[in-house]
Design an enzyme around this catalytic site. Sequence first.
Site, mmCIF file in Angstrom:
data_model
loop_
_atom_site.group_PDB
_atom_site.id
_atom_site.type_symbol
_atom_site.label_atom_id
_atom_site.label_comp_id
_atom_site.label_asym_id
_atom_site.label_seq_id
_atom_site.Cartn_x
_atom_site.Cartn_y
_atom_site.Cartn_z
ATOM 1 N N GLU A 45 0.774 -1.250 0.000
ATOM 2 C CA GLU A 45 0.000 0.000 0.000
ATOM 3 C C GLU A 45 0.809 1.307 0.000
ATOM 4 O O GLU A 45 0.728 2.108 0.939
ATOM 5 C CB GLU A 45 -0.978 0.000 1.175
ATOM 6 C CG GLU A 45 -2.052 -1.057 1.030
ATOM 7 C CD GLU A 45 -3.210 -0.904 2.008
ATOM 8 O OE1 GLU A 45 -3.135 -0.056 2.918
ATOM 9 O OE2 GLU A 45 -4.195 -1.649 1.851
ATOM 10 N N GLU A 50 -4.740 -8.154 -0.517
ATOM 11 C CA GLU A 50 -5.572 -7.826 0.635
ATOM 12 C C GLU A 50 -6.989 -7.523 0.184
ATOM 13 O O GLU A 50 -7.195 -6.782 -0.784
ATOM 14 C CB GLU A 50 -5.055 -6.577 1.373
ATOM 15 C CG GLU A 50 -4.187 -6.829 2.574
ATOM 16 C CD GLU A 50 -3.920 -5.546 3.360
ATOM 17 O OE1 GLU A 50 -2.766 -5.374 3.761
ATOM 18 O OE2 GLU A 50 -4.840 -4.738 3.570
#
Length: 362
Positions: free
Chosen positions: A200, A288
Site C-alpha cells: 500500500e 488484501e
Amino acid sequence: MKKTRVCNKFMYPLLIFLVVMVVTSVSLVFLAKNKNDVLLAQNLELENQNQSLKDEIMDKSLLGGIEEYGRLSVRGTQLVDQNGNPVVLRGLSSHGLTWYPEYTNYRALKTLKEYGVNVFRIAMYVGQNDGYLEEPKLNKKLLYSAIENSLEADLYTIVDWHVLRDKDPNKNIDEAIDFFEEVARRYGDNKGIIYEICNEPNGDTSYKDIEKYAKKIIPVIRKYAPNAIILVGTPNFCTSLSDVIKNPINYDNVMYTYHYYAGVSDCKFAIDEITRGIESGIPVFVSEWGLDSKKDSDTHWEETTNFLDFLDSKNISWVNWSFSNKDEGYSFIKSNVDSLHSWNINQLTDIGRYVLERIKNK
C-alpha cells in the site's frame, strides 16, 4: 442290590449334569472364540476405516499447496504451476507480525491448510509501533519462525514489507535492500516463497516512485531467487493500475497488487480497473481484501461476493485480512476465543465463516 440302585439313582443325574456342563463349556468356548473373532474383525474394519480417513485427510491436506503445485510462474496474466496449469491461491494475511505472532504457530497454519487455504501472507510492518525500524531483530526472528511454520504447513508464503504510514517505500529503501537481501540469501530460490516488496504505497507516492523503488529491490532478490514471484504495490493504497498499464516493469514473474475493502472501495471501479489491467496484459494479485462484519450492511456483503466472484472468474489469487482475534470486524477469529489452532465454525467471526466457505467451495 439296594445299595447299587441307590448309587445308580444318583449316578445317572450326575453323569447327565457333567455331560451338560462339558457341552456348555465347549459351547461357551466356541461362542467366545466366535465373539472374539467378530470383535477382532470389527476392530480391524474400524482400523482400516480410520486409516482410510487419515489417508484421505492427508491427501486433501496436500492438495493445492507447494507439494502439488511446485514452483509457480507468471504466464501472460495468469499464475501457473510447475506444469503450466493455471493456479489460484486463496488464503489469509497475518495482522501485524509483532502484534499477533501467536497466530503464526505451526498448528494454527496447519489448521488453515486443512481448511483448504494454500497461501499465508506475513505482514511485517515497517514504520509503525514495534515495526521493523524500531525492532529489526525481533521482527526478523518472528518472521523466520512464521516462514518456517508456513512452509512446513505446505502453504505458499508471502513475505510482506508492510509499507503503510511510511507512505513512500523509498523513504526506507536502504533498510528494504538489506532486509530483502538477507531473506533472499537465506531462502534462495525456495519455490514456496513469494516476495511482496511494498504494501500500500499511499499519499503523494506516484507510480514513478514505486517503479524507482522496485528497480532497486527486484535485482537484490533476483540475485538469490531468480525465479520467485514478486508482488509490486500500486498507488493510492493499491487501488490504481492506470500508470502500471502504461509502463509495466520489465521483469519476469512480477505481479501487481490490488486491495479491496467493502464500504471503502467502490466495487464497480475495482472490477473495471482490474479488468483494464488484465486486458492490457497486467498480471494482478489481490494481496488484501476485507469486510468489517461489525459495521457491515447487506450491500457490503453483496459487493464483496460480486468482487470475489469476479476474481474467481478471472482466476485471480486473493488474500483476506486478517488472521487474528483482534476485536474488530475484519478478524477471522472471534475476540473472546483464545484457542490458537483447530477452531470450530462457532469460534470464527461472520467474516471468518464467510471466507472459509469461499475457500471450501472452490
